[in-house]
Design a protein around this motif. Sequence first.
Motif, PDB file in Angstrom:
ATOM      1  N   SER A 407       0.854  -1.183   0.000  1.00 23.17           N
ATOM      2  CA  SER A 407       0.000   0.000   0.000  1.00 23.17           C
ATOM      3  C   SER A 407       0.892   1.235   0.000  1.00 23.17           C
ATOM      4  N   ARG A 408       0.281   2.396  -0.182  1.00 22.21           N
ATOM      5  CA  ARG A 408       1.059   3.641  -0.183  1.00 22.21           C
ATOM      6  C   ARG A 408       1.581   3.936   1.217  1.00 22.21           C
ATOM      7  N   ASP A 409       2.817   4.437   1.277  1.00 27.20           N
ATOM      8  CA  ASP A 409       3.424   4.823   2.549  1.00 27.20           C
ATOM      9  C   ASP A 409       2.980   6.252   2.877  1.00 27.20           C
ATOM     10  N   ALA A 410       1.905   6.373   3.664  1.00 24.96           N
ATOM     11  CA  ALA A 410       1.327   7.679   3.963  1.00 24.96           C
ATOM     12  C   ALA A 410       2.203   8.520   4.887  1.00 24.96           C
ATOM     13  N   GLN A 411       3.153   7.901   5.586  1.00 25.13           N
ATOM     14  CA  GLN A 411       4.009   8.628   6.528  1.00 25.13           C
ATOM     15  C   GLN A 411       5.347   9.036   5.920  1.00 25.13           C
ATOM     16  N   LEU A 412       5.517   8.794   4.644  1.00 20.98           N
ATOM     17  CA  LEU A 412       6.806   9.033   4.009  1.00 20.98           C
ATOM     18  C   LEU A 412       7.168  10.526   3.996  1.00 20.98           C
ATOM     19  N   ARG A 413       8.359  10.826   4.484  1.00 23.21           N
ATOM     20  CA  ARG A 413       8.921  12.177   4.417  1.00 23.21           C
ATOM     21  C   ARG A 413      10.353  12.085   3.908  1.00 23.21           C
ATOM     22  N   SER A 414      10.826  13.191   3.344  1.00 21.95           N
ATOM     23  CA  SER A 414      12.163  13.196   2.753  1.00 21.95           C
ATOM     24  C   SER A 414      12.857  14.513   3.071  1.00 21.95           C
ATOM     25  N   GLU A 415      14.162  14.516   2.895  1.00 16.04           N
ATOM     26  CA  GLU A 415      14.957  15.735   3.035  1.00 16.04           C
ATOM     27  C   GLU A 415      15.330  16.274   1.663  1.00 16.04           C
ATOM     28  N   TYR A 416      15.166  17.568   1.506  1.00 16.03           N
ATOM     29  CA  TYR A 416      15.659  18.236   0.308  1.00 16.03           C
ATOM     30  C   TYR A 416      16.874  19.055   0.716  1.00 16.03           C
ATOM     31  N   ARG A 417      18.008  18.765   0.086  1.00 15.62           N
ATOM     32  CA  ARG A 417      19.271  19.394   0.457  1.00 15.62           C
ATOM     33  C   ARG A 417      19.564  20.549  -0.500  1.00 15.62           C
ATOM     34  N   LEU A 418      19.626  21.747   0.050  1.00 15.03           N
ATOM     35  CA  LEU A 418      19.960  22.939  -0.721  1.00 15.03           C
ATOM     36  C   LEU A 418      21.466  23.158  -0.631  1.00 15.03           C
ATOM     37  N   LEU A 419      22.120  23.145  -1.778  1.00 12.72           N
ATOM     38  CA  LEU A 419      23.584  23.169  -1.816  1.00 12.72           C
ATOM     39  C   LEU A 419      24.119  24.538  -2.230  1.00 12.72           C
ATOM     40  N   SER A 421      27.180  26.731  -4.270  1.00  9.00           N
ATOM     41  CA  SER A 421      27.738  26.570  -5.608  1.00  9.00           C
ATOM     42  C   SER A 421      28.909  25.596  -5.635  1.00  9.00           C
ATOM     43  N   ASP A 422      29.606  25.433  -4.481  1.00  4.15           N
ATOM     44  CA  ASP A 422      30.737  24.505  -4.441  1.00  4.15           C
ATOM     45  C   ASP A 422      30.307  23.083  -4.074  1.00  4.15           C
ATOM     46  N   GLY A 423      28.995  22.855  -3.945  1.00  2.00           N
ATOM     47  CA  GLY A 423      28.496  21.516  -3.652  1.00  2.00           C
ATOM     48  C   GLY A 423      28.338  21.208  -2.176  1.00  2.00           C
ATOM     49  N   THR A 424      28.735  22.106  -1.305  1.00  6.21           N
ATOM     50  CA  THR A 424      28.575  21.860   0.130  1.00  6.21           C
ATOM     51  C   THR A 424      27.145  22.217   0.563  1.00  6.21           C
ATOM     52  N   LEU A 425      26.734  21.650   1.687  1.00  2.19           N
ATOM     53  CA  LEU A 425      25.366  21.813   2.164  1.00  2.19           C
ATOM     54  C   LEU A 425      25.134  23.219   2.700  1.00  2.19           C
ATOM     55  N   ARG A 426      24.032  23.832   2.250  1.00  2.00           N
ATOM     56  CA  ARG A 426      23.650  25.145   2.758  1.00  2.00           C
ATOM     57  C   ARG A 426      22.503  25.037   3.747  1.00  2.00           C
ATOM     58  N   ARG A 427      21.426  24.361   3.334  1.00  2.00           N
ATOM     59  CA  ARG A 427      20.277  24.164   4.210  1.00  2.00           C
ATOM     60  C   ARG A 427      19.600  22.849   3.864  1.00  2.00           C
TER      61      ARG A 427
END
Length: 457
Positions: A407-419, A421-427
């Motif tokens: 069945s569908r995973d109704a509790q599914l959450r994810s992280e969106y990584r904002l990088l 320009s040099d590829g390092t994590l910003r937020r």
Amino acid sequence: MFISLGLKRDVFVGFSGGNAAPNPDPMGIPPVDLKTENGLLKAFLLLGFEPGPDTTPFGFSMPAIFRASAAFRETVDLPGLNVPMPPAVIGQQPPVIKPGMIQNYMALQANFFQMSLAPLQAKLREARVPFTQGGIPAPEDLRPQLFLVEQYQLASFRGDLARDDLVDSISLSPGGSMTYKVIIKKRTSASNELTSTVLDSQDREAKDNFNKQLKDTADKRSGTNNYDYGFEGSFHGEASVEIGGGSADARVHARGSTNEVRQDFAESTTSAIDSQVSETNRSRKQSIETGREDTQTDEQTESVREKTAHNPTAQPVNVGIFLLKEEFVSVLSLVDVEIAYRNGDANQDRQVPLRKLGELLDAVIERPEDRTEIAATIKALLEGIADYQDEIRSIVKPDPSSPLGFSRDAQLRSEYRLLKSDGTLRRTFSVKGIPIRGCERSLRRPNITVELPIAGI
């Protein structure tokens, strides 16, 4: 968004067992061109409609194409397709040919012949005879079909502030200062709710405009004929899914096809965002200038702010006066999936949540083995979703209580990584479902300026 599974007609209830007439040439025949007389005559012949005898009352030979069309029309249950005898001829023996009678009769035949083209195309599709119109392949008829109905969420997050256009600059001597005015004129064009964009407004008109842009893009990509199914979604796409034999390669191909449609949708969403951001920034553009303390203003002025800039250093400096803009990060996420059945008849439309997939398949798919294969394919498609980083994610989970085991995973959450320009994590942002695409844009902040040193001047 609707994604067609591209299933063959003969897997559906009512079409199984080869109800359609066999292809006249099992090895395949070239398409007949319905824009040419020879192609039309060949189409009638392939369907078994031979030209009948010449029965015109005028003593001239009717073209074979009209006579074949008349034989076909006798089998079509549509009102008005039988060509009536001209009234001037009825009861007259021998027939009397009056000026223009032949032309009128031929024109009437031609008119009714055109009316028979739509049922002729339907018969050709039923008999699996390929045809074109002037060399252009005919659009697919609305055969029964299953669709993934994917629901997306567009979440927006405020990001960093940054300088926008340079308004003016001032020079300060060492240890000096200057008092000046920032004069903001009224907007050059009236703003309306449409220019607020879905990024920072829930206005209905803005959302409707956004959805229209998505639909227009979908129509350009897939053709407006797909919308004859009566989709209420904003975007539609086609994925060809082959079933039968449990082929892993076929499922890999199907997974790629559905992910391509999702990427098309993501690109269309980005395009719609860009359009509304551009319109918003245009409407928010204001005339801003600077002046001395004694600068006069007029009725066009919206606001005046007086500021003093200081230079505490021993070197001359230049200060720039900039407009301000704010970053908006919009994340498009797949949050839910349902299954729909369409066949062009709105009274038979069905759409069910994933947990009721088995019930839908029992109702519309003829053979049990096809139901099993289709369910397994749908599960594979939903376990193989490519996210914004092109990593494979699943929106389903094992579910022993479901008849199909998932069945569908109704509790599914994810992280969106904002990088950066040099590829390092910003937020990092937390979003519901599976993020498919991120869009980083900036909106102008009206009535706000910032003073920053201009380096190197």
